[in-house]
Scaffold this motif. Structure first.
Motif, PDB file in Angstrom:
ATOM      1  N   PHE A   1       0.828  -1.212   0.000  1.00  0.00           N
ATOM      2  CA  PHE A   1       0.000   0.000   0.000  1.00  0.00           C
ATOM      3  C   PHE A   1       0.862   1.261   0.000  1.00  0.00           C
ATOM      4  CE2 PHE A   1      -2.129  -3.369   2.548  1.00  0.00           C
ATOM      5  CZ  PHE A   1      -3.071  -3.744   1.602  1.00  0.00           C
TER       6      PHE A   1
ATOM      7  N   PRO B   1      -4.121   0.667   3.592  1.00  0.00           N
ATOM      8  CA  PRO B   1      -5.143   1.141   2.645  1.00  0.00           C
ATOM      9  C   PRO B   1      -6.205   2.011   3.317  1.00  0.00           C
ATOM     10  CG  PRO B   1      -5.450  -1.197   3.109  1.00  0.00           C
ATOM     11  CD  PRO B   1      -4.190  -0.787   3.796  1.00  0.00           C
ATOM     12  N   TYR B   2      -6.550   1.700   4.546  1.00  0.00           N
ATOM     13  CA  TYR B   2      -7.517   2.494   5.317  1.00  0.00           C
ATOM     14  C   TYR B   2      -7.280   2.183   6.789  1.00  0.00           C
ATOM     15  CZ  TYR B   2      -9.947  -1.973   4.360  1.00  0.00           C
ATOM     16  OH  TYR B   2     -10.236  -3.302   4.192  1.00  0.00           O
TER      17      TYR B   2
ATOM     18  N   TYR C   1      -8.188  -1.143   8.410  1.00  0.00           N
ATOM     19  CA  TYR C   1      -7.611  -2.355   7.800  1.00  0.00           C
ATOM     20  C   TYR C   1      -6.883  -3.157   8.882  1.00  0.00           C
ATOM     21  CZ  TYR C   1      -4.210  -5.099   5.059  1.00  0.00           C
ATOM     22  OH  TYR C   1      -3.424  -6.096   4.541  1.00  0.00           O
TER      23      TYR C   1
ATOM     24  N   SER D   1      -5.511  -6.502   8.462  1.00  0.00           N
ATOM     25  CA  SER D   1      -5.148  -7.758   7.806  1.00  0.00           C
ATOM     26  C   SER D   1      -3.642  -7.886   7.643  1.00  0.00           C
ATOM     27  CB  SER D   1      -5.846  -7.836   6.455  1.00  0.00           C
ATOM     28  OG  SER D   1      -6.010  -9.181   6.095  1.00  0.00           O
TER      29      SER D   1
ATOM     30  N   TRP E   1     -11.428 -13.653  -3.035  1.00  0.00           N
ATOM     31  CA  TRP E   1     -10.681 -12.546  -2.431  1.00  0.00           C
ATOM     32  C   TRP E   1     -11.605 -11.514  -1.778  1.00  0.00           C
ATOM     33  CZ3 TRP E   1     -10.481  -7.301  -2.741  1.00  0.00           C
ATOM     34  CH2 TRP E   1      -9.349  -6.677  -2.202  1.00  0.00           C
ATOM     35  N   GLY E   2     -11.257 -11.072  -0.586  1.00  0.00           N
ATOM     36  CA  GLY E   2     -11.835  -9.874   0.023  1.00  0.00           C
ATOM     37  C   GLY E   2     -12.931 -10.083   1.045  1.00  0.00           C
ATOM     38  N   GLY E   3     -12.916  -9.211   2.047  1.00  0.00           N
ATOM     39  CA  GLY E   3     -14.030  -9.120   2.987  1.00  0.00           C
ATOM     40  C   GLY E   3     -13.849  -9.831   4.316  1.00  0.00           C
TER      41      GLY E   3
ATOM     42  N   ASP F   1     -11.361 -10.242   6.259  1.00  0.00           N
ATOM     43  CA  ASP F   1     -10.576  -9.511   7.260  1.00  0.00           C
ATOM     44  C   ASP F   1     -11.385  -8.366   7.870  1.00  0.00           C
ATOM     45  OD1 ASP F   1     -10.571  -8.305   4.786  1.00  0.00           O
ATOM     46  OD2 ASP F   1      -8.408  -8.040   4.663  1.00  0.00           O
ATOM     47  N   ASP F   2     -12.172  -7.660   7.026  1.00  0.00           N
ATOM     48  CA  ASP F   2     -13.032  -6.590   7.552  1.00  0.00           C
ATOM     49  C   ASP F   2     -14.083  -7.192   8.478  1.00  0.00           C
ATOM     50  OD1 ASP F   2     -11.821  -4.510   5.954  1.00  0.00           O
ATOM     51  OD2 ASP F   2     -12.817  -5.430   4.235  1.00  0.00           O
TER      52      ASP F   2
ATOM     53  N   ARG G   1     -19.065 -10.376  -1.650  1.00  0.00           N
ATOM     54  CA  ARG G   1     -18.520 -10.045  -0.328  1.00  0.00           C
ATOM     55  C   ARG G   1     -19.228  -8.869   0.357  1.00  0.00           C
ATOM     56  NH1 ARG G   1     -15.263  -7.927  -4.201  1.00  0.00           N
ATOM     57  NH2 ARG G   1     -14.072  -6.021  -3.809  1.00  0.00           N
ATOM     58  N   PHE G   2     -19.768  -7.930  -0.447  1.00  0.00           N
ATOM     59  CA  PHE G   2     -20.434  -6.768   0.166  1.00  0.00           C
ATOM     60  C   PHE G   2     -21.688  -7.221   0.918  1.00  0.00           C
ATOM     61  CE2 PHE G   2     -18.138  -5.475  -3.630  1.00  0.00           C
ATOM     62  CZ  PHE G   2     -17.316  -4.491  -3.121  1.00  0.00           C
TER      63      PHE G   2
ATOM     64  N   LEU H   1     -20.822  -9.231   4.036  1.00  0.00           N
ATOM     65  CA  LEU H   1     -20.360  -8.365   5.123  1.00  0.00           C
ATOM     66  C   LEU H   1     -21.537  -7.633   5.784  1.00  0.00           C
ATOM     67  CD1 LEU H   1     -17.707  -7.471   6.506  1.00  0.00           C
ATOM     68  CD2 LEU H   1     -17.616  -5.552   4.914  1.00  0.00           C
TER      69      LEU H   1
END
Ligand code: BGN
Length: 387
Positions: A238, A248-249, A252, A254, A277-279, A281-282, A322-323, A326
């Motif tokens: 990042f 990244p934010y 985050y 992860s 991939w993704g989500g 960790d959030d 993933r959205f 979540l």
């Protein structure tokens, strides 16, 4: 006296003394054979007992292959011996004396697969180590969920052995691989790795580690704290403008995280339903907060990592669902997670295809049925998933 005269008679008679010699040789041979056999049988019983312990662990799994198990046990015995010798030693110092701080970017373990490093010679089969000159402050299981990245795994594990030994930790590295054809599922592999590590040893800290994250400051201790820890303050993944190591934010959490058994269990581990991939960790960060905990980070210059560059993995595609998944994280938190593999009416089935005690890490190959798991939780996957 009678025995001596009998012996003299035996020696004076050629035939009898040959028979006597044969008798002695046969007895010696028999004694050696019996001791060797009993040691061997003892070993086999030892293996069987351990295998059945693994097999009873989860009735829904099976082991189709078990490699190098004997090597693992031999090491364990050596480890135990070491433990007893260690009883007379002092605890390791709070701050390990051999740390150097920020590492040079061209350090050999980072750039290539070093094989002649002294730290590697000290690693026991299965990627285990325990300090020889002091009693370690806790022991850490490093759990690396991955797939098809042997090259990165080799670089990472060599690098970790080098640093974790300087940190005077008692540790073991576990690489948990997802078998094809299922899409990669990092959260599920972390949960299975966590349970497997608990079954394998007595660990006070569990570090869930990305396969491409290379620690660049050895003062970043792989120990746990009173709160879950996010060990990354910046990564080259990042990089922003002139900031070499970024995030990244802010929320985050992860890359590399460290939790105790009770912290991990209190959050009910990761969600198991993020395939691709993704989500995940959030979602895990929110789980930790819902369980009234909060991630903490080390100081900025300490938690820095180089990310090994790699191509997009075709079996870890961005998960379009993933959205939605979540969105309904709260509804799922207590019904699925690390408890999905223990006592749960909605138990998730998985297979342990292989366990190998490799030279620098313990390897576990896991198989799950993505369609079955998705079906199992269809009411808990949020809106977009239904489209
Ligand atoms: C985020 C991903 C994380 C990933 C980081 C960094 C999601 C969830 C969206 C609802 N989160 O966007 O999983 O670690 O990027 O790459 O996609």
């Amino acid at each position: 006296m009678q025995f001596v005269s009998c012996f003299k008679t035996l020696c004076s008679n050629k035939g009898l003394s040959t028979a006597f010699l044969i008798l002695i040789c046969t007895s010696v041979f028999l004694i050696v054979m019996v001791s060797w056999l009993s040691a061997k049988i003892g070993h086999i019983i030892h293996i069987d007992r351990n295998l059945s312990r693994l097999m009873n662990y989860n009735d829904s799994m099976s082991i189709s292959l078990v490699h190098s198990y004997k090597d693992g046990l031999d090491d364990l015995v050596a480890e135990r011996k070491k433990d007893s010798n260690r009883l007379s030693l002092n605890p390791c110092p709070e701050t390990p004396p051999g740390l150097v701080g920020k590492l040079a970017t061209n350090a050999p373990n980072i750039t290539s697969s070093v094989t002649n490093d002294d730290s590697l010679k000290r690693v026991m089969y299965g990627g285990r180590y325990s300090p020889e000159d002091c009693i370690p402050r806790g022991s850490t299981a490093v759990i690396i969920p991955y797939r098809d990245r042997e090259d990165h795994l080799n670089i990472l594990t060599r690098h970790l052995h080098n640093i974790l030994q300087r940190q005077q930790l008692n540790y073991q590295i576990f690489a948990i691989e997802m078998a094809l054809p299922t899409q990669f599922n990092r959260g599920l592999l972390a949960n299975i790795g966590f349970l497997f590590a608990k079954e394998t040893g007595d660990f006070s800290c569990f570090v869930i580690h990305d396969v491409d994250a290379i620690m660049m400051n050895d003062k970043n201790l792989y120990r746990c704290g009173s709160q879950p820890r996010h060990l990354v303050t910046g990564s080259t993944k990042f990089r922003t403008g002139n900031n070499e190591y970024g995030l990244p934010y802010d929320s985050y959490m992860s890359g590399v995280i460290a939790l105790t058994d009770s912290q991990y269990t209190k959050a009910n581990g990761f969600s198991n339903v993020y395939f691709g991939w993704g989500g995940e960790d959030d979602d895990f960060n929110i789980r930790v907060q819902r369980a009234n905990m909060k991630f903490e980070r080390p100081e900025k210059e300490i938690g820095i990592y180089i990310a090994i560059p790699h191509e997009t993995d075709s079996t870890n595609q961005k998960n379009p669902a993933r959205f939605g998944i979540l969105d309904v994280s709260a509804a799922r938190q207590w019904i699925e997670g690390v408890n999905s593999f223990i006592n749960n009416p909605l138990k998730i089935k998985y297979k342990r295809y292989a366990i190998e005690y490799r030279q620098y890490y313990t390897w576990l190959l896991i198989g799950v049925n993505e369609a079955a798991i998705t079906k199992q939780y269809e009411n808990f996957l949020g809106e977009p998933f239904a489209v």
